[in-house]
Design an enzyme around this catalytic site. Structure first.
Site, PDB file in Angstrom:
ATOM      1  N   LYS A 141       0.862  -1.185   0.000  1.00 25.46           N
ATOM      2  CA  LYS A 141       0.000   0.000   0.000  1.00 25.46           C
ATOM      3  C   LYS A 141       0.894   1.229   0.000  1.00 25.46           C
ATOM      4  CE  LYS A 141      -3.168   2.622   3.024  1.00 25.46           C
ATOM      5  NZ  LYS A 141      -4.055   2.635   4.204  1.00 25.46           N
ATOM      6  N   ASP A 180      -2.449  10.207   3.531  1.00 25.26           N
ATOM      7  CA  ASP A 180      -3.856   9.824   3.681  1.00 25.26           C
ATOM      8  C   ASP A 180      -4.561  10.818   4.594  1.00 25.26           C
ATOM      9  OD1 ASP A 180      -6.307   8.636   3.991  1.00 25.26           O
ATOM     10  OD2 ASP A 180      -5.562   6.965   5.241  1.00 25.26           O
ATOM     11  N   LYS A 238      -9.989  13.016   8.075  1.00 23.65           N
ATOM     12  CA  LYS A 238      -9.476  12.611   9.394  1.00 23.65           C
ATOM     13  C   LYS A 238      -9.419  13.826  10.312  1.00 23.65           C
ATOM     14  CE  LYS A 238      -6.347   8.847   8.066  1.00 23.65           C
ATOM     15  NZ  LYS A 238      -6.993   7.771   8.807  1.00 23.65           N
ATOM     16  N   ASP A 296       1.715   6.410   5.546  1.00 23.37           N
ATOM     17  CA  ASP A 296       0.739   5.444   5.028  1.00 23.37           C
ATOM     18  C   ASP A 296       1.259   4.717   3.770  1.00 23.37           C
ATOM     19  OD1 ASP A 296      -1.648   4.198   5.592  1.00 23.37           O
ATOM     20  OD2 ASP A 296      -2.875   5.572   4.399  1.00 23.37           O
ATOM     21  N   ASP A 345     -12.096   7.207   3.827  1.00 25.12           N
ATOM     22  CA  ASP A 345     -10.849   6.985   4.564  1.00 25.12           C
ATOM     23  C   ASP A 345     -10.454   5.503   4.582  1.00 25.12           C
ATOM     24  OD1 ASP A 345      -8.611   7.644   6.005  1.00 25.12           O
ATOM     25  OD2 ASP A 345      -9.644   7.895   7.916  1.00 25.12           O
ATOM     26  N   GLU A 376      -9.435   3.810   2.212  1.00 25.54           N
ATOM     27  CA  GLU A 376      -8.958   3.905   0.825  1.00 25.54           C
ATOM     28  C   GLU A 376      -7.921   2.842   0.473  1.00 25.54           C
ATOM     29  OE1 GLU A 376      -7.602   5.483   3.257  1.00 25.54           O
ATOM     30  OE2 GLU A 376      -5.522   4.983   2.839  1.00 25.54           O
ATOM     31  N   ARG A 378      -7.749  -0.346   1.006  1.00 22.39           N
ATOM     32  CA  ARG A 378      -8.310  -1.567   0.403  1.00 22.39           C
ATOM     33  C   ARG A 378      -8.788  -1.316  -1.019  1.00 22.39           C
ATOM     34  NH1 ARG A 378     -12.586  -2.009   5.240  1.00 22.39           N
ATOM     35  NH2 ARG A 378     -10.940  -0.807   6.230  1.00 22.39           N
TER      36      ARG A 378
HETATM   37  N1  BES Z   1      -4.188   4.587   6.929  1.00 22.09           N
HETATM   38  C1  BES Z   1      -5.323   4.366   7.724  1.00 22.09           C
HETATM   39  C2  BES Z   1      -5.099   3.360   8.840  1.00 22.09           C
HETATM   40  C3  BES Z   1      -4.270   3.836  10.007  1.00 22.09           C
HETATM   41  C4  BES Z   1      -4.824   4.595  11.004  1.00 22.09           C
HETATM   42  C5  BES Z   1      -2.966   3.429  10.112  1.00 22.09           C
HETATM   43  C6  BES Z   1      -4.050   4.981  12.081  1.00 22.09           C
HETATM   44  C7  BES Z   1      -2.188   3.803  11.211  1.00 22.09           C
HETATM   45  C8  BES Z   1      -2.733   4.583  12.187  1.00 22.09           C
HETATM   46  C9  BES Z   1      -6.467   3.816   6.861  1.00 22.09           C
HETATM   47  O1  BES Z   1      -6.510   4.250   5.564  1.00 22.09           O
HETATM   48  C10 BES Z   1      -7.746   4.240   7.520  1.00 22.09           C
HETATM   49  O2  BES Z   1      -7.966   5.401   7.634  1.00 22.09           O
HETATM   50  N2  BES Z   1      -8.546   3.264   7.936  1.00 22.09           N
HETATM   51  C11 BES Z   1      -9.754   3.521   8.607  1.00 22.09           C
HETATM   52  C12 BES Z   1     -10.753   2.490   8.123  1.00 22.09           C
HETATM   53  C13 BES Z   1     -12.160   2.747   8.578  1.00 22.09           C
HETATM   54  C14 BES Z   1     -12.696   4.008   7.988  1.00 22.09           C
HETATM   55  C15 BES Z   1     -12.997   1.570   8.169  1.00 22.09           C
HETATM   56  C16 BES Z   1      -9.524   3.418  10.110  1.00 22.09           C
HETATM   57  O3  BES Z   1      -8.748   2.552  10.539  1.00 22.09           O
HETATM   58  O4  BES Z   1     -10.090   4.209  10.839  1.00 22.09           O
HETATM   59 ZN    ZN Z   2      -4.669   4.808   4.727  1.00 19.82          ZN
HETATM   60 ZN    ZN Z   3      -7.545   6.083   5.328  1.00 17.79          ZN
END
Ligand code: BES
Ligand code: ZN
Ligand code: ZN
Length: 481
Positions: free
Chosen positions: A248, A253, A260, A271, A330, A332, A334
């Protein structure tokens, strides 16, 4: 800095500094000079973890530092790395240019121990200061010699450890770089550069080519940013087995329209740590040359909110015929990985592993101690577990039950990109989403959200990107059967 292996022979030892690891309650080796033995006695040095005893001498050997290794039964490869990293820090604080390292009783497993020691030493020297004003040059450690009982095995271990240490530092540099420097375009250029240097095949698709390939997830995620996406494909070697590595590569992000919160949003420059793993491993295998065909694939993009950004409720049609409803912009990673996983099928991989800072839920579940592993193959998990013990990078398997897949049902499309709004089993639902795009019997997904940065500091891992996963996967490929 150059690390080498040398035959352990105290009668010939000449050095500015010898660092000797000593186990708790273990008798000190009798070949040490009387001065050292006396000093240890006076200071009541007992070999406890973290204990140190400094002795100055005036022969061919100028100084000896005894470092406590703690209990012998608890001494594993993780401790070898920690101890060796600490040795480097001690040597560096003593401003010597050269030192010798003796792990008390290194006889067992010379190769692995020498490898681990080298990694600890090399990685302890890592600094990310390229954007800081240069201070006056301090003397640096230039040569380290690890004393071993079997030089042939020791040399091999040191060679592997040096390559892996360099690959991890390379990945840390890429990951620590801010998002305005390391854009998807810049990442594509780095992939081209390392491929050219080591004679690997490399293709970097720009936006026009990505449109032509109908990689609609990658396009949807990047459409809100002025930075163009890139799709990266690197290939090393030949061999009957093909292993595909997927990363990834979100160079930033922001969350997109599902923005966020501002607190610690700067960390989202990390990210792309999954992509950094792929780049680091490709660089390492080109030098270590396992008899395998290794393919590295990266989806690189920036996830930003804007008038052109993808919106909640939008629909993505993937080029394998599946449709996805975007519930949360967010989630994204996947969406991007789906395109890359579909593309991977073209190589008919024997095994496929993806690396992604995919979910905050993984940090909640496992903290900063372990990565989350999800897989459709017990065999591959076992191989990864063995590699993980050798590399001292922890992984923990999480389930991919059907109940989690059920949460991904959509009213309008084949799938939606969100499990539940309350985030239930967030890491597993993300893994289950990816599974829908995998056509490989030996697939593993590593969620490295908690370990790619912000791990507990130790002698060889400091603040910022860690490069977690590179040593593990390189070991897996070296041991591949
Ligand atoms: N890049 C983030 C995941 C992340 C969050 C990594 C904090 C390290 C620290 C990912 O893209 C994301 O934002 N995921 C969301 C998914 C949710 C919206 C289903 C998350 O984990 O909140
Ligand atoms: Zn991300
Ligand atoms: Zn994200």
């Amino acid at each position: 800095m150059k690390v080498s292996a040398a035959q352990k022979d105290y009668s010939k030892l000449s050095s500015q500094l010898l660092i000797l690891g000593v186990f708790e309650k273990e008798k000190l080796p009798s070949h040490l000079s009387k001065n050292v033995l006396d000093a240890a006695k006076i200071e009541k040095f007992s070999g406890k973890d973290g204990e140190a005893c400094y002795v100055r001498l005036n022969g061919k050997l100028k100084r000896v530092v005894l470092l406590g290794l703690g209990k012998k039964e608890k001494f594993d490869l993780a401790k070898v790395r920690e101890f060796s990293g600490k040795s480097y820090l001690v040597a560096s604080s003593k401003k010597v240019e050269e030192f010798c390292l003796d792990l008390f009783e290194i006889e067992e497993d010379v190769l692995l121990r020498a490898q681990a020691a080298t990694e600890g030493i090399v990685l302890a020297s890592y600094k990310f200061d390229k954007y800081k004003k240069k201070e006056d040059k301090q003397p640096e450690v230039k040569n380290v010699s690890i004393l071993v009982s079997d030089v042939k095995l020791g040399k091999k271990g040191v060679m592997i450890g040096s390559v892996l240490g360099e690959a991890v530092m390379f990945a840390r540099d890429i990951a620590n770089d801010p998002a305005n420097k390391l854009t998807p375009t810049a990442m594509g250029n780095i992939a081209k550069k390392i491929s050219k240097e080591s004679g690997m095949k490399c293709k970097v698709l720009d936006k026009k080519q990505i449109v032509k390939q109908k990689m609609n997830g990658l396009l949807a995620v990047s459409q809100g940013s002025i930075e163009e996406p890139r799709f990266i494909e690197m290939e090393y070697g030949s061999g009957k087995d093909t292993v595909v590595l997927v990363g990834k590569g979100l160079t930033f992000d922001a969350g997109g329209i599902s923005l966020k919160p501002g607190v610690r949003m700067d960390e989202m420059k990390f990210d792309m740590c999954g992509a950094a793993v792929v780049l680091g491993v490709m660089k390492a295998v080109a030098k270590l040359k396992p008899k395998l065909h290794v393919v590295g694939l990266i989806g690189a993009a920036e996830n930003m909110p804007s008038g052109s950004a993808v919106k909640p409720g939008d629909l993505i049609e993937y080029n394998n015929g599946k449709s996805v409803e975007v519930m949360h912009t967010d989630a994204e990673g996947r969406l991007v990985l789906a395109d890359v996983l579909i593309h991977a099928k073209k190589f008919k991989p024997k095994a496929m592993i993806d690396f992604a800072t995919l979910t905050g839920a993984c940090v909640v579940a496992l903290g900063h101690a372990s990565a989350g592993l999800m897989s459709n193959s017990d065999t591959l998990c076992l191989k990864m577990e063995l590699a993980s013990r050798k590399s001292s990078e922890k992984i923990w398997r999480l389930p991919m039950y059907e109940e989690y897949s059920d949460l991904l049902k959509s009213d309008v499309a084949d799938l939606r990109n969100l499990g539940g709004w309350s985030g239930e089993a967030g890491t597993s639902t993300a893994g289950c989403f990816l599974k829908e795009f995998v056509e490989c019997e030996n697939w593993a997904h590593l969620d490295i959200a908690g370990v790619a940065w912000g791990m507990k500091e130790n002698s060889y891992t400091k603040k910022g990107a860690t490069g977690f996963g590179i040593r593990l996967v390189s070991q897996l490929l070296l041991d591949w059967k």
